[in-house]
Design a protein around this motif. Structure first.
Motif, PDB file in Angstrom:
ATOM      1  N   ASP A   1      -7.823  10.794  10.062  1.00 18.92           N
ATOM      2  CA  ASP A   1      -7.481  12.350   9.576  1.00 18.92           C
ATOM      3  C   ASP A   1      -9.256  13.359   9.369  1.00 18.92           C
ATOM      4  O   ASP A   1      -9.876  12.285   9.614  1.00 18.92           O
ATOM      5  CB  ASP A   1      -6.594  12.730   8.516  1.00 18.92           C
ATOM      6  CG  ASP A   1      -7.336  12.021   7.088  1.00 18.92           C
ATOM      7  OD1 ASP A   1      -8.538  11.234   7.120  1.00 18.92           O
ATOM      8  OD2 ASP A   1      -6.893  12.276   6.252  1.00 18.92           O
TER       9      ASP A   1
ATOM     10  N   LYS B   1       0.616  17.036   7.979  1.00 21.55           N
ATOM     11  CA  LYS B   1      -0.740  17.344   7.502  1.00 21.55           C
ATOM     12  C   LYS B   1      -0.781  15.974   5.956  1.00 21.55           C
ATOM     13  O   LYS B   1      -1.560  15.222   6.539  1.00 21.55           O
ATOM     14  CB  LYS B   1      -1.563  18.554   6.544  1.00 21.55           C
ATOM     15  CG  LYS B   1      -2.374  18.188   6.285  1.00 21.55           C
ATOM     16  CD  LYS B   1      -3.319  19.721   6.412  1.00 21.55           C
ATOM     17  CE  LYS B   1      -4.871  19.256   6.192  1.00 21.55           C
ATOM     18  NZ  LYS B   1      -5.521  20.422   5.607  1.00 21.55           N
TER      19      LYS B   1
ATOM     20  N   CYS C   1      -5.353  14.889  12.694  1.00 18.24           N
ATOM     21  CA  CYS C   1      -5.204  13.871  12.228  1.00 18.24           C
ATOM     22  C   CYS C   1      -4.094  12.969  13.570  1.00 18.24           C
ATOM     23  O   CYS C   1      -3.685  13.697  14.168  1.00 18.24           O
ATOM     24  CB  CYS C   1      -5.143  13.889  10.912  1.00 18.24           C
ATOM     25  SG  CYS C   1      -3.503  14.992  10.314  1.00 18.24           S
TER      26      CYS C   1
ATOM     27  N   SER D   1      -1.923  11.911   5.762  1.00 18.19           N
ATOM     28  CA  SER D   1      -2.952  11.717   5.143  1.00 18.19           C
ATOM     29  C   SER D   1      -2.644  10.650   3.859  1.00 18.19           C
ATOM     30  O   SER D   1      -3.410  10.015   4.004  1.00 18.19           O
ATOM     31  CB  SER D   1      -3.049  12.824   3.744  1.00 18.19           C
ATOM     32  OG  SER D   1      -3.901  13.723   4.207  1.00 18.19           O
TER      33      SER D   1
ATOM     34  N   GLU E   1     -13.630   6.810   8.583  1.00 23.67           N
ATOM     35  CA  GLU E   1     -12.322   7.731   8.734  1.00 23.67           C
ATOM     36  C   GLU E   1     -11.031   6.920   9.061  1.00 23.67           C
ATOM     37  O   GLU E   1      -9.386   7.485   8.564  1.00 23.67           O
ATOM     38  CB  GLU E   1     -12.355   9.605   8.740  1.00 23.67           C
ATOM     39  CG  GLU E   1     -13.294  10.385   7.863  1.00 23.67           C
ATOM     40  CD  GLU E   1     -14.635  10.659   8.917  1.00 23.67           C
ATOM     41  OE1 GLU E   1     -15.242  10.966   8.498  1.00 23.67           O
ATOM     42  OE2 GLU E   1     -13.911  10.825   9.932  1.00 23.67           O
TER      43      GLU E   1
END
Length: 195
Positions: free
Chosen positions: A22, A131, A89, A135, A10
């Motif tokens: 994240d 968030k 994250c 991402s 990731e």
């Protein structure tokens, strides 16, 4: 500087100036629980789920879902406990990169506040934005024609710094640092004796 052991499916690393991830779970976070670690990089993290009990520069904190964590370069950290559902994250910038843009000077007015209060709770709306932000960084970095390279890191960091500045301005229940001029006082000495 930015630990190679953090690089997993990731996460990506670019020129050792930048790493983003994240969906980081307790397995990776627990690697920082064996002993205190000195983090040379500057780290901006966001807890999306669960709880993490952590010591940051000798002060214990609990990060919960929707908490933002700011770790300045040369921070000492040790994770003590991670809930099963914990997920984080983050984005980290190498100390070399941060020095090249005078990062510490940029945030000099906030250094004491950040050191004393590295974990800040966010509103639901702000949490959703962060968030999405993390991402998007991961997607941009993982793309075959990634748009993230050393020259584009400064605007990314500028955006994060401005967000952190605004975050700390809005949140007003900080631990009060002891004024330097009062550090010599004894707790039992009456105020009348000091005037």
């Amino acid at each position: 500087e930015i630990s190679e052991c953090l690089v997993g499916s990731e996460m990506c690393i670019r020129d050792r100036d930048f790493i983003v991830g994240d969906g980081i779970t307790g397995d990776i976070l627990n690697m920082y629980g064996l002993f205190p670690c000195k983090i040379k990089a500057g780290v901006f993290a966001f807890c999306t789920r669960g709880t993490i009990r952590v010591t940051i520069n000798l002060d214990e904190h609990t990060a919960r879902a929707n908490d933002f964590i700011t770790l300045l370069p040369n921070t000492f950290i040790q994770i003590h406990e991670v809930s099963e559902d914990a997920e984080v994250c983050f984005v980290a910038f190498s100390s070399r990169f941060l020095e090249s843009i005078n990062f510490i000077r940029t945030i000099s007015n906030l250094i004491v506040t950040i050191i004393e209060n590295p974990v800040v709770p966010l509103s639901g709306n702000a949490a959703a934005i962060y968030k999405d932000f993390f991402s998007l960084l991961v997607r941009a970095d993982n793309a075959p024609d990634s748009i993230l390279f050393t020259d584009s890191l400064k605007p990314v960091l500028d955006l994060l710094i401005q967000g952190v500045v605004n975050m700390y301005r809005r949140f007003n229940t900080w631990k009060e640092p002891v004024p330097v001029s009062y550090t010599h006082l004894r707790a039992h000495e009456p105020l009348a004796n000091l005037v």
